[in-house]
Design a protein around this motif. Structure first.
Motif, PDB file in Angstrom:
ATOM      1  N   PRO A   1       0.760  -1.271  -0.098  1.00  0.00           N
ATOM      2  CA  PRO A   1      -0.048  -0.097   0.107  1.00  0.00           C
ATOM      3  C   PRO A   1       0.906   1.243   0.150  1.00  0.00           C
ATOM      4  O   PRO A   1       0.450   2.375  -0.590  1.00  0.00           O
ATOM      5  N   GLY A   2       1.861   1.152   0.614  1.00  0.00           N
ATOM      6  CA  GLY A   2       2.761   2.256   0.747  1.00  0.00           C
ATOM      7  C   GLY A   2       3.266   2.920  -0.548  1.00  0.00           C
ATOM      8  O   GLY A   2       3.652   4.066  -0.993  1.00  0.00           O
ATOM      9  N   ALA A   3       3.534   1.749  -1.651  1.00  0.00           N
ATOM     10  CA  ALA A   3       4.121   2.231  -2.869  1.00  0.00           C
ATOM     11  C   ALA A   3       3.075   2.394  -3.844  1.00  0.00           C
ATOM     12  O   ALA A   3       3.398   3.013  -5.011  1.00  0.00           O
ATOM     13  N   VAL A   4       1.833   2.313  -3.645  1.00  0.00           N
ATOM     14  CA  VAL A   4       0.594   2.194  -4.869  1.00  0.00           C
ATOM     15  C   VAL A   4       0.377   3.721  -4.684  1.00  0.00           C
ATOM     16  O   VAL A   4      -0.065   4.377  -3.627  1.00  0.00           O
ATOM     17  N   THR A   5      -0.035   4.208  -5.865  1.00  0.00           N
ATOM     18  CA  THR A   5      -0.534   5.349  -6.043  1.00  0.00           C
ATOM     19  C   THR A   5      -1.980   5.529  -5.695  1.00  0.00           C
ATOM     20  O   THR A   5      -2.838   4.330  -5.838  1.00  0.00           O
ATOM     21  N   GLY A   6      -2.213   6.418  -4.964  1.00  0.00           N
ATOM     22  CA  GLY A   6      -3.652   6.533  -4.384  1.00  0.00           C
ATOM     23  C   GLY A   6      -3.591   6.174  -2.925  1.00  0.00           C
ATOM     24  O   GLY A   6      -3.973   7.130  -2.033  1.00  0.00           O
ATOM     25  N   THR A   7      -2.977   5.149  -2.441  1.00  0.00           N
ATOM     26  CA  THR A   7      -2.801   4.969  -1.014  1.00  0.00           C
ATOM     27  C   THR A   7      -1.417   5.259  -0.719  1.00  0.00           C
ATOM     28  O   THR A   7      -0.897   5.288   0.624  1.00  0.00           O
ATOM     29  N   GLY A   8      -0.485   5.354  -1.290  1.00  0.00           N
ATOM     30  CA  GLY A   8       0.764   5.699  -0.941  1.00  0.00           C
ATOM     31  C   GLY A   8       1.571   6.583  -2.097  1.00  0.00           C
ATOM     32  O   GLY A   8       0.955   7.471  -2.707  1.00  0.00           O
ATOM     33  N   SER A   9       2.674   6.453  -2.139  1.00  0.00           N
ATOM     34  CA  SER A   9       3.842   7.394  -2.932  1.00  0.00           C
ATOM     35  C   SER A   9       3.882   7.255  -4.466  1.00  0.00           C
ATOM     36  O   SER A   9       4.143   8.013  -5.081  1.00  0.00           O
ATOM     37  N   GLY A  10       3.411   5.950  -4.841  1.00  0.00           N
ATOM     38  CA  GLY A  10       3.568   5.521  -6.359  1.00  0.00           C
ATOM     39  C   GLY A  10       5.131   5.163  -6.597  1.00  0.00           C
ATOM     40  O   GLY A  10       5.621   5.188  -7.814  1.00  0.00           O
ATOM     41  N   LEU A  11       5.902   5.117  -5.576  1.00  0.00           N
ATOM     42  CA  LEU A  11       7.223   4.751  -5.803  1.00  0.00           C
ATOM     43  C   LEU A  11       7.695   3.571  -5.078  1.00  0.00           C
ATOM     44  O   LEU A  11       7.145   3.246  -3.916  1.00  0.00           O
TER      45      LEU A  11
END
Length: 204
Positions: free
Chosen positions: A68-78
């Protein structure tokens, strides 16, 4: 930067504005190609953190799938240990502990798109297999591979990958995922520490 630095939207946006830098642009383009193949919009497959080495990496760190921390929307997208989640924070702590500059490293996922379940399905894994060799083609100078978790280990062990795809023999280091289920197993914390110790030793 400190652990969970991506709590700050300003930091995230400053990194997203740098995705055209030459060391990450080829991997960004690949992420967008993967997203398009899945019918997903650009950015749905998380991008490499531009603070990392990108295509100049000396080591590849392979995990299972975006959290979740990497996913766009819930996290950074990075893909980054500076994401605002416990798994990233544990990885951040290990980099800090061994003094390893992550400008020498690139992170990627065996399944590069977000999955519905915590663990990728067989269908996810099958669909993802053509993409990892493409990543390896873009990082020709790696001198070590760190596999975090069983999914990464199993996918790396498939015929046609591993040292064959890299083009020469490199140390392959396996460790538990730094996520809560993985790290609570007996001996997992010590195994993770030893893996980062070895990675730091290999890179020198």
């Amino acid at each position: 930067m400190p652990a969970r630095a991506h709590k700050s939207n300003a930091i995230v946006q400053s990194k997203l504005a740098r995705l055209d830098e030459p060391h990450v642009a080829p991997l960004v383009a690949l992420a967008d190609e993967i997203a398009k193949s899945r019918g997903l919009p650009p950015g749905a497959v998380p991008y490499p953190d531009p603070d990392f080495a990108g295509v100049r990496a000396e080591a590849l760190v392979l995990l299972k799938s975006p959290g979740p921390g990497a996913v766009t929307g819930t996290g950074s997208g990075l893909l980054s240990p500076e994401n605002d989640d416990p798994t990233a924070a544990r990885a951040h702590a290990e980099y800090e502990r061994v003094g390893l500059d992550w400008r020498r490293v690139v992170h990627w996922n065996a399944v590069p798109w977000p999955t519905e379940a915590d663990n990728p399905t067989g269908s996810d894994l099958h669909a993802a297999r053509p993409w990892l060799p493409r990543v390896l083609e873009l990082v020709p100078d790696i001198r070590a591979v760190l596999l975090l978790g069983k999914v990464a280990e199993q996918e790396w062990a498939r015929p046609g990958l591993g040292t064959i795809a890299v083009g020469r023999r490199v140390p392959v280091i396996a460790a538990p995922m730094p996520s809560w289920p993985g790290i609570t197993r007996a001996g997992a914390s010590q195994a993770l520490r030893e893996a980062f110790d070895r990675l730091a030793s290999v890179l020198g």
